[in-house]
Design an enzyme around this catalytic site. Structure first.
Site, PDB file in Angstrom:
ATOM      1  N   SER A 103      26.733   1.183 -33.943  1.00 54.33           N
ATOM      2  CA  SER A 103      25.397   1.010 -33.391  1.00 54.33           C
ATOM      3  C   SER A 103      24.349   1.600 -34.322  1.00 54.33           C
ATOM      4  O   SER A 103      24.597   2.608 -34.994  1.00 54.33           O
ATOM      5  CB  SER A 103      25.309   1.691 -32.018  1.00 54.33           C
ATOM      6  OG  SER A 103      23.969   1.794 -31.576  1.00 54.33           O
ATOM      7  N   TYR A 128      25.794   8.390 -26.187  1.00 56.05           N
ATOM      8  CA  TYR A 128      26.329   7.095 -26.610  1.00 56.05           C
ATOM      9  C   TYR A 128      26.398   7.016 -28.133  1.00 56.05           C
ATOM     10  O   TYR A 128      27.416   6.629 -28.707  1.00 56.05           O
ATOM     11  CB  TYR A 128      25.465   5.968 -26.060  1.00 56.05           C
ATOM     12  CG  TYR A 128      25.704   4.630 -26.730  1.00 56.05           C
ATOM     13  CD1 TYR A 128      26.857   3.897 -26.461  1.00 56.05           C
ATOM     14  CD2 TYR A 128      24.776   4.104 -27.630  1.00 56.05           C
ATOM     15  CE1 TYR A 128      27.082   2.680 -27.085  1.00 56.05           C
ATOM     16  CE2 TYR A 128      25.000   2.885 -28.253  1.00 56.05           C
ATOM     17  CZ  TYR A 128      26.142   2.179 -27.977  1.00 56.05           C
ATOM     18  OH  TYR A 128      26.369   0.981 -28.604  1.00 56.05           O
TER      19      TYR A 128
END
Length: 308
Positions: A103, A128
């Site tokens: 990500s 995350y």
């Protein structure tokens, strides 16, 4: 090429959308599907030993930088346990190549613009992001120890048809069409490198096949990371204005300050991707959102509207 899909159809969002996606490919003779939790190591290994994949594309994760419930295990089990389960299964089945989703959030709030793969990524702004950076470090060690090529993909704000309902472009469309207000956080400064899903699929496909037929390339690849972004950050205000035009409706907007874990700007340097596969995402935001709006109206039976 035979493809085996694995997913647990988690109810993080409505599984009916996931099943509708599956229905589109279920009749393809080269596609099979197993409903399973990738964090169940024994189950995953059994599936992979039977299928014996040549390449593994690992996209399973609990996504999203925001964590309203505060439940860290909601991220830890799929993002950490699931990743280790996948790597452990690959120790036995020995695929040629592992490609996995990371990500852009791993860069953190203080990264220089544009983001380059060699930049430091040791100050993630969300839990995350920390799990995705952990995946990269695991893959680095695994590739060196096991001699299996691993490729990490730092995706930048993917959007398009069949996407996740919790993503801003999807939820904004839903709320605008329903006449409900949307919330923008620091809209004057927040910019995102919106990346159309078809471009991301093309990049993944090219990278998976990069070492096909060339054992020397696969053996020497080790672990590489690539930015998958459009290289044109768009201000949230401009993003909403484009969506309003396509929907034919004005949005009622509530403005608030940026939430913890949110990055102000995301901006991909895709030089490495271009050099590797001769391709970079380039779909214009208006064109990509237009495709999404057409799909949304069809899937949700939402009528076209005109501005009044």
């Amino acid at each position: 090429m035979d493809v085996l899909g694995i997913d647990n159809l988690d109810p993080y969002y409505n599984p009916s959308l996931k099943r509708a996606r599956l229905k589109r490919v279920s009749d393809h003779e080269a596609f099979r599907f197993k409903e399973a939790d990738v964090a169940d190591g024994a189950r995953l290994l059994g599936i992979m030993e039977t299928f014996r994949p040549d390449a593994v594309v690992h996209l399973a994760a609990r996504a999203g930088v925001r964590n309203p419930s505060g439940d860290l295990w909601a991220y830890a089990r799929p993002n950490l346990d699931g990743f280790v389960s996948m790597l452990d299964a690959c120790r036995y089945v020995r695929p040629r190549h592992i490609v996995y989703a990371s990500s852009s959030s791993v860069y953190g709030a203080d990264s220089s613009i544009p983001f380059r793969e060699d930049d430091r990524a040791d100050r993630p702004a969300s839990f995350y992001a920390a799990t995705k950076r952990s995946n990269e470090l695991m893959a680095e060690a695994f590739s060196a120890l096991e001699g299996i090529a691993c490729t990490g993909l730092r995706f930048f704000t993917l959007y398009g048809p069949w996407g996740r309902p919790d993503m801003a472009y999807y939820s904004f469309t839903r709320e605008i069409l329903a006449g409900r207000p949307i919330t923008l956080y620091d809209a004057d400064v927040m910019r995102r490198d919106f990346t159309y899903i078809d471009d991301a699929v093309e990049a993944v496909t090219r990278l998976v096949n990069r070492s096909a037929g060339d054992p020397q390339t696969a053996a020497s690849a080790g672990h590489r990371i690539y930015n998958i972004g459009n290289t044109h950050p768009v201000a949230l205000g401009d993003f909403v204005a484009t969506l309003e035009t396509l929907l034919g409706r004005k949005a009622a907007i509530t403005h608030r300050q940026r939430q913890p874990g949110e990055m102000t700007v995301t901006f991909a340097d895709t030089t490495r991707l271009r050099e590797a596969v001769g391709f970079v995402p380039s779909t214009d935001l208006r064109d990509g959102l237009s495709s999404f709006v057409r799909w949304y109206r069809s899937y949700h039976d939402a009528p076209a509207m005109t501005s009044g």
